[in-house]
Scaffold this motif. Structure first.
Motif, PDB file in Angstrom:
ATOM      1  N   ARG A  37       0.812  -1.217   0.000  1.00  0.00           N
ATOM      2  CA  ARG A  37       0.000   0.000   0.000  1.00  0.00           C
ATOM      3  C   ARG A  37       0.850   1.273   0.000  1.00  0.00           C
ATOM      4  NH1 ARG A  37      -5.594  -0.984   1.568  1.00  0.00           N
ATOM      5  NH2 ARG A  37      -5.857  -3.219   1.838  1.00  0.00           N
ATOM      6  N   GLN A  38       1.982   1.235   0.664  1.00  0.00           N
ATOM      7  CA  GLN A  38       2.845   2.423   0.700  1.00  0.00           C
ATOM      8  C   GLN A  38       3.393   2.745  -0.688  1.00  0.00           C
ATOM      9  OE1 GLN A  38       5.602   1.251   3.774  1.00  0.00           O
ATOM     10  NE2 GLN A  38       4.497   2.433   5.327  1.00  0.00           N
ATOM     11  N   ARG A  39       3.836   1.725  -1.411  1.00  0.00           N
ATOM     12  CA  ARG A  39       4.346   1.960  -2.762  1.00  0.00           C
ATOM     13  C   ARG A  39       3.230   2.411  -3.691  1.00  0.00           C
ATOM     14  NH1 ARG A  39       8.291  -2.379  -5.232  1.00  0.00           N
ATOM     15  NH2 ARG A  39       8.443  -0.704  -6.742  1.00  0.00           N
ATOM     16  N   MET A  40       2.057   1.854  -3.499  1.00  0.00           N
ATOM     17  CA  MET A  40       0.923   2.254  -4.332  1.00  0.00           C
ATOM     18  C   MET A  40       0.582   3.722  -4.079  1.00  0.00           C
ATOM     19  SD  MET A  40      -1.354  -1.222  -3.941  1.00  0.00           S
ATOM     20  CE  MET A  40      -2.824  -0.578  -4.704  1.00  0.00           C
ATOM     21  N   ALA A  41       0.548   4.126  -2.822  1.00  0.00           N
ATOM     22  CA  ALA A  41       0.232   5.522  -2.484  1.00  0.00           C
ATOM     23  C   ALA A  41       1.304   6.463  -3.026  1.00  0.00           C
ATOM     24  CB  ALA A  41       0.085   5.682  -0.979  1.00  0.00           C
ATOM     25  N   ALA A  42       2.555   6.049  -2.944  1.00  0.00           N
ATOM     26  CA  ALA A  42       3.646   6.889  -3.429  1.00  0.00           C
ATOM     27  C   ALA A  42       3.603   7.062  -4.949  1.00  0.00           C
ATOM     28  CB  ALA A  42       4.991   6.293  -3.008  1.00  0.00           C
ATOM     29  N   TYR A 108      -7.998  16.644  -3.926  1.00  0.00           N
ATOM     30  CA  TYR A 108      -6.737  15.919  -4.050  1.00  0.00           C
ATOM     31  C   TYR A 108      -6.507  14.940  -2.909  1.00  0.00           C
ATOM     32  CZ  TYR A 108      -5.880  19.122  -7.809  1.00  0.00           C
ATOM     33  OH  TYR A 108      -5.994  19.819  -8.980  1.00  0.00           O
ATOM     34  N   SER A 109      -7.396  13.996  -2.802  1.00  0.00           N
ATOM     35  CA  SER A 109      -7.294  12.954  -1.790  1.00  0.00           C
ATOM     36  C   SER A 109      -7.797  11.652  -2.406  1.00  0.00           C
ATOM     37  CB  SER A 109      -8.154  13.325  -0.578  1.00  0.00           C
ATOM     38  OG  SER A 109      -8.474  12.186   0.186  1.00  0.00           O
ATOM     39  N   PRO A 110      -6.971  10.599  -2.376  1.00  0.00           N
ATOM     40  CA  PRO A 110      -7.426   9.326  -2.950  1.00  0.00           C
ATOM     41  C   PRO A 110      -8.724   8.830  -2.308  1.00  0.00           C
ATOM     42  CG  PRO A 110      -5.095   9.207  -2.404  1.00  0.00           C
ATOM     43  CD  PRO A 110      -5.610  10.508  -1.858  1.00  0.00           C
ATOM     44  N   ALA A 111      -8.813   8.961  -0.999  1.00  0.00           N
ATOM     45  CA  ALA A 111     -10.009   8.458  -0.308  1.00  0.00           C
ATOM     46  C   ALA A 111     -11.257   9.223  -0.730  1.00  0.00           C
ATOM     47  CB  ALA A 111      -9.816   8.550   1.206  1.00  0.00           C
ATOM     48  N   SER A 112     -11.157  10.554  -0.806  1.00  0.00           N
ATOM     49  CA  SER A 112     -12.344  11.320  -1.195  1.00  0.00           C
ATOM     50  C   SER A 112     -12.667  11.118  -2.673  1.00  0.00           C
ATOM     51  CB  SER A 112     -12.168  12.805  -0.863  1.00  0.00           C
ATOM     52  OG  SER A 112     -11.152  13.383  -1.644  1.00  0.00           O
ATOM     53  N   SER A 113     -11.659  10.931  -3.493  1.00  0.00           N
ATOM     54  CA  SER A 113     -11.897  10.674  -4.912  1.00  0.00           C
ATOM     55  C   SER A 113     -12.656   9.366  -5.096  1.00  0.00           C
ATOM     56  CB  SER A 113     -10.569  10.621  -5.663  1.00  0.00           C
ATOM     57  OG  SER A 113     -10.778  10.372  -7.034  1.00  0.00           O
ATOM     58  N   LEU A 114     -12.226   8.337  -4.404  1.00  0.00           N
ATOM     59  CA  LEU A 114     -12.910   7.049  -4.501  1.00  0.00           C
ATOM     60  C   LEU A 114     -14.317   7.119  -3.924  1.00  0.00           C
ATOM     61  CD1 LEU A 114     -10.036   4.581  -3.614  1.00  0.00           C
ATOM     62  CD2 LEU A 114     -11.121   4.920  -5.844  1.00  0.00           C
ATOM     63  N   LYS A 115     -14.468   7.836  -2.847  1.00  0.00           N
ATOM     64  CA  LYS A 115     -15.781   7.952  -2.211  1.00  0.00           C
ATOM     65  C   LYS A 115     -16.799   8.590  -3.152  1.00  0.00           C
ATOM     66  CE  LYS A 115     -17.701   6.979   1.712  1.00  0.00           C
ATOM     67  NZ  LYS A 115     -18.022   5.589   1.931  1.00  0.00           N
ATOM     68  N   ARG A 116     -16.338   9.500  -4.005  1.00  0.00           N
ATOM     69  CA  ARG A 116     -17.246  10.134  -4.968  1.00  0.00           C
ATOM     70  C   ARG A 116     -17.700   9.169  -6.053  1.00  0.00           C
ATOM     71  NH1 ARG A 116     -13.823  14.335  -3.729  1.00  0.00           N
ATOM     72  NH2 ARG A 116     -12.365  13.917  -5.404  1.00  0.00           N
ATOM     73  N   ARG A 117     -17.152   7.996  -6.068  1.00  0.00           N
ATOM     74  CA  ARG A 117     -17.511   6.998  -7.079  1.00  0.00           C
ATOM     75  C   ARG A 117     -18.305   5.840  -6.487  1.00  0.00           C
ATOM     76  NH1 ARG A 117     -13.920  10.251  -8.533  1.00  0.00           N
ATOM     77  NH2 ARG A 117     -13.355  10.634 -10.683  1.00  0.00           N
ATOM     78  N   GLU A 118     -19.053   6.145  -5.446  1.00  0.00           N
ATOM     79  CA  GLU A 118     -19.914   5.142  -4.813  1.00  0.00           C
ATOM     80  C   GLU A 118     -21.211   5.003  -5.594  1.00  0.00           C
ATOM     81  OE1 GLU A 118     -19.376   2.926  -2.768  1.00  0.00           O
ATOM     82  OE2 GLU A 118     -17.693   3.576  -1.557  1.00  0.00           O
ATOM     83  N   ILE A 119     -21.112   4.335  -6.714  1.00  0.00           N
ATOM     84  CA  ILE A 119     -22.277   4.047  -7.533  1.00  0.00           C
ATOM     85  C   ILE A 119     -22.210   2.567  -7.899  1.00  0.00           C
ATOM     86  CG2 ILE A 119     -22.490   6.385  -8.470  1.00  0.00           C
ATOM     87  CD1 ILE A 119     -21.057   5.352 -11.003  1.00  0.00           C
TER      88      ILE A 119
END
Length: 151
Positions: A37-42, A108-119
């Motif tokens: 996960r660290q490498r993915m986030a980086a 600019y946040s991965p978590a918020s970006s993904l959350k906006r795709r809750e469909i």
């Protein structure tokens, strides 16, 4: 007529055999996967949020075609300057569209970006979890010898 139907069976059976083989390979490959996960986030790049920027403008009433043009200019400018999109000032965003507000920086946040795709079928965490569960359920009913506890 009946002879015509016989000729398509060989192709269908070959297709089904290949499909089952692919599903089995996929199952075996994925059951042992582990993610760093660290490498993915980086490895994340601000360019990933270009769609979020366009969606932001669309939600504020700008047609997508126009939003795409605005975001394209911002992305191009950031690339030319060698800076990430997230470092662009709100004033610069507003030069491209007065629809941008201070909250644009929250995109600019991965978590918020993904959350906006809750469909249904989307990439939001809950949606992905539901899709995984659906695939597991299908595998347990359909694929011989599939394991319920696959990761």
């Amino acid at each position: 007529y009946n002879k015509d139907l016989q000729e398509d069976k060989a192709g269908l059976f070959a297709l089904l055999t290949t499909t089952w083989q692919c599903v089995e390979v996929f199952r075996r490959v994925t059951e042992g996967m582990q993610f760093n996960r660290q490498r993915m986030a980086a490895a994340l790049d601000d360019g990933l949020y270009a769609t979020d920027l366009a969606d932001y403008l669309v939600q504020k009433g700008l047609p997508f075609r126009k939003a795409h043009e605005v975001v394209g200019r911002l992305v191009r400018g950031a690339l030319e300057k060698g800076i990430p999109l997230s470092s662009i000032s709100v004033d610069r965003y507003r030069q491209e569209s007065d629809l941008f507000e201070a909250d644009v920086t929250e995109l600019y946040s991965p978590a918020s970006s993904l959350k906006r795709r809750e469909i249904p079928g989307g990439t939001g965490p809950d949606s992905v979890a539901a899709q995984i569960q659906s695939a597991r359920d299908w595998m347990s009913r359909t694929v011989p010898d599939s394991k319920q506890e696959t990761q």
